[in-house]
Design a protein around this motif. Sequence first.
Motif, PDB file in Angstrom:
ATOM      1  N   ALA A 173       0.812  -1.226   0.000  1.00  0.00           N
ATOM      2  CA  ALA A 173       0.000   0.000   0.000  1.00  0.00           C
ATOM      3  C   ALA A 173       0.839   1.266   0.000  1.00  0.00           C
ATOM      4  O   ALA A 173       0.385   2.313  -0.487  1.00  0.00           O
ATOM      5  CB  ALA A 173      -0.939   0.002   1.206  1.00  0.00           C
ATOM      6  N   PHE A 184      -3.266   9.507  -0.826  1.00  0.00           N
ATOM      7  CA  PHE A 184      -3.646   9.005   0.490  1.00  0.00           C
ATOM      8  C   PHE A 184      -2.580   9.384   1.519  1.00  0.00           C
ATOM      9  O   PHE A 184      -1.406   9.570   1.178  1.00  0.00           O
ATOM     10  CB  PHE A 184      -3.801   7.480   0.471  1.00  0.00           C
ATOM     11  CG  PHE A 184      -5.052   7.001  -0.211  1.00  0.00           C
ATOM     12  CD1 PHE A 184      -6.213   6.795   0.515  1.00  0.00           C
ATOM     13  CD2 PHE A 184      -5.071   6.757  -1.580  1.00  0.00           C
ATOM     14  CE1 PHE A 184      -7.368   6.345  -0.104  1.00  0.00           C
ATOM     15  CE2 PHE A 184      -6.220   6.305  -2.208  1.00  0.00           C
ATOM     16  CZ  PHE A 184      -7.374   6.104  -1.468  1.00  0.00           C
ATOM     17  N   VAL A 214      -8.682   2.072  -7.612  1.00  0.00           N
ATOM     18  CA  VAL A 214      -8.434   2.031  -6.169  1.00  0.00           C
ATOM     19  C   VAL A 214      -9.476   2.816  -5.379  1.00  0.00           C
ATOM     20  O   VAL A 214     -10.008   2.300  -4.376  1.00  0.00           O
ATOM     21  CB  VAL A 214      -7.001   2.504  -5.850  1.00  0.00           C
ATOM     22  CG1 VAL A 214      -6.813   2.672  -4.335  1.00  0.00           C
ATOM     23  CG2 VAL A 214      -5.976   1.511  -6.384  1.00  0.00           C
ATOM     24  N   VAL A 235     -11.837   1.262  -2.430  1.00  0.00           N
ATOM     25  CA  VAL A 235     -11.917   1.832  -1.076  1.00  0.00           C
ATOM     26  C   VAL A 235     -13.371   2.103  -0.708  1.00  0.00           C
ATOM     27  O   VAL A 235     -13.823   1.786   0.404  1.00  0.00           O
ATOM     28  CB  VAL A 235     -11.074   3.117  -0.983  1.00  0.00           C
ATOM     29  CG1 VAL A 235     -11.369   3.860   0.316  1.00  0.00           C
ATOM     30  CG2 VAL A 235      -9.584   2.784  -1.066  1.00  0.00           C
ATOM     31  N   ASP A 269     -10.522   3.691   6.247  1.00  0.00           N
ATOM     32  CA  ASP A 269      -9.842   4.016   4.991  1.00  0.00           C
ATOM     33  C   ASP A 269      -8.437   3.427   4.943  1.00  0.00           C
ATOM     34  O   ASP A 269      -7.958   3.019   3.872  1.00  0.00           O
ATOM     35  CB  ASP A 269      -9.782   5.531   4.805  1.00  0.00           C
ATOM     36  CG  ASP A 269     -11.116   6.128   4.406  1.00  0.00           C
ATOM     37  OD1 ASP A 269     -12.057   5.353   4.133  1.00  0.00           O
ATOM     38  OD2 ASP A 269     -11.236   7.365   4.361  1.00  0.00           O
ATOM     39  N   ARG A 270      -7.749   3.385   6.103  1.00  0.00           N
ATOM     40  CA  ARG A 270      -6.406   2.798   6.124  1.00  0.00           C
ATOM     41  C   ARG A 270      -6.467   1.331   5.733  1.00  0.00           C
ATOM     42  O   ARG A 270      -5.704   0.850   4.886  1.00  0.00           O
ATOM     43  CB  ARG A 270      -5.838   2.944   7.538  1.00  0.00           C
ATOM     44  CG  ARG A 270      -4.480   2.302   7.779  1.00  0.00           C
ATOM     45  CD  ARG A 270      -3.350   3.127   7.235  1.00  0.00           C
ATOM     46  NE  ARG A 270      -3.661   4.539   7.275  1.00  0.00           N
ATOM     47  CZ  ARG A 270      -3.731   5.285   8.388  1.00  0.00           C
ATOM     48  NH1 ARG A 270      -3.480   4.741   9.557  1.00  0.00           N
ATOM     49  NH2 ARG A 270      -4.023   6.552   8.313  1.00  0.00           N
ATOM     50  N   LEU A 297      -7.411   0.783   2.048  1.00  0.00           N
ATOM     51  CA  LEU A 297      -6.289   0.922   1.119  1.00  0.00           C
ATOM     52  C   LEU A 297      -5.423  -0.334   1.132  1.00  0.00           C
ATOM     53  O   LEU A 297      -4.926  -0.770   0.082  1.00  0.00           O
ATOM     54  CB  LEU A 297      -5.459   2.154   1.474  1.00  0.00           C
ATOM     55  CG  LEU A 297      -4.329   2.489   0.504  1.00  0.00           C
ATOM     56  CD1 LEU A 297      -4.887   2.806  -0.882  1.00  0.00           C
ATOM     57  CD2 LEU A 297      -3.494   3.655   1.015  1.00  0.00           C
ATOM     58  N   CYS A 298      -5.244  -0.913   2.317  1.00  0.00           N
ATOM     59  CA  CYS A 298      -4.506  -2.179   2.396  1.00  0.00           C
ATOM     60  C   CYS A 298      -5.197  -3.253   1.562  1.00  0.00           C
ATOM     61  O   CYS A 298      -4.540  -3.987   0.807  1.00  0.00           O
ATOM     62  CB  CYS A 298      -4.397  -2.643   3.845  1.00  0.00           C
ATOM     63  SG  CYS A 298      -3.314  -1.636   4.879  1.00  0.00           S
TER      64      CYS A 298
END
Length: 593
Positions: free
Chosen positions: A213, A222, A407, A411, A435-436, A439-440
């Motif tokens: 990520a 991000f 992406v 998300v 959100d973290r 994204l992963c």
Amino acid sequence: MSGTESACQNESVSSAPSPLTSSRPSGMPAGYTVGSDGSIYCRVTNKDGEDETEVFLCSPLKVKALARDVDGVNWTTLVEVTDPDGRIHEVDVPNVELTGTGTLLRKRLSRAGARISIDKEAGTLLVRLLHDWTPQARLFTTNRAGWIADCRSFVTGSGRIIGAQDVRFTGGHLASVAAEMKSAGSIADWREKVGALCVGNPLMMVSVSLAFAGVLLEPLGFEGGGLHLRGGSSCGKTTIQRVAASVWGSPGFALTWRATSNGLEGIAAACNSSLLVLDELAQISARDADEASYMLANGRGKARANMSGATVRPLNWRLMVLSSGEISLARKLAESGREAMAGQNVRLLDIEADARPYGAFDSLHGQPDGARFSQHAKAMSSTFHGTAGPLFVKGVLEKLDVCKEVVPRLVTGFRQRAVDRFGSLDDGPIQRAVDRLALCAAAGELATKFGLTGWNREEPKEAALEVLGIWLEGREGDVREEIEASVERTRAFLKANSARFAEAARGSVPADTLGWRDGHFFYIAPEAWKQAHDGHDPIRSARHLADAGLLVRGEGDNLPRKLPRGIGSVRTRAYTIRTLILKEGEPAQPLAA
């Protein structure tokens, strides 16, 4: 006669004639020639301007390109030097050195093996040669790893350029961790021997996805952040870190928190756009942990001045962090009376890592126990590493426009799945955590689409949702602890200073009064409230008391409330705390206002 030829009019320069002349390199100015061995000769005339001779100036060199940083300043000239052993060296010559007698220039080129005429005028002639040499090639320079030049190129910490090759890496001074960005084995080896171990192990899969990520942060806008794996000794959290580190390099790519006590900025710059792995939070002091976590989250080093007093642009970075320790960052900071800011807690999500069926693992992939699985995973990641990360960068570069479209959609889809599974997630910090992990999940899915992981495309999402559930459950416990701590600080303050609260009915009060009280409330003056929560965030503490039902809020968004009429000479604001707080063992549970 040209300017260069005029500069060469000096009989004192060594007058050995040149051998047969070879072809002239592109961009070489007039007045200079190249011998058959590549040495540079200068055409000179005597004092009368009649006889012309070619004399030796220096051993083989050529100007390959002019370079500048991404802001178009700090120009340098890239010079290729051949040493006496026939080896070629590339030397970056700052353009500010292309003036005067060339003393600094001679030293710089001599260190690379160049032989320069010993006559004192040779330095000036060499300066003129490089100054007037006009190569067609142009390069960008960078002293940090990661993305550069509008994300057309990516520089690994070891200096490897992925993408457009018009980049010159000048960051050889980066922390030693950069040298660990090296590969062993093929991507097929890594996929089959390392990536496969993540299947059925949510913590490991999310950690590896986190390693991918970091590449997406800058081109997609991000913010950086990471995970902190919290658990007992030998539960497997260090093994997970090793596996995640193998995306980018050898086991040496995984550091300890102690390594950040010195050189944090260089370490972060070396890991820019990738992953920073930090093990054993206990090894660093609370103060250093506070400063380190803030700097990592801020993404920017300290401003400094160079020898001339001019401000040097600080290093900056945007990366993902995978930390581990037996305690949380908040508990670590509490050791010295510090309090983790809300931003720190959200940037580094605290994940319980020792409550899975086998410590940090759910599946042992045929190994007899967690210890054997851990040993196997470490051995495989030590043997096969460093291939997946660069190939992921290549895939993103080749499909950057597609990634920018896909992406954000992934998300958004993850957010909806999270709401469907856990209910409303409208709280700001929770949304940032979602959100973290979203994204992963997106990075893991992309890596799978690029053929790097061997996973099912749905698996990264399911693993991230599982980890989100772990974080949400742990956060509820952390919030309860914070509320209880704030309540206890307030209770202790009121008990210790009960005599300094004036009765609400009194007209005049002593000078050292901290506030007022009546049969139902303490009215604590703002300055006294700060004193009660010294070393902690007083606003955050007030919110905790409100959540516990022990503070009566003011109107609107105000936490302090206007004093009731008849208390004090002016209706100032005070923190209104229910007197029932003094009851020992009173649970910190929401009450009706």
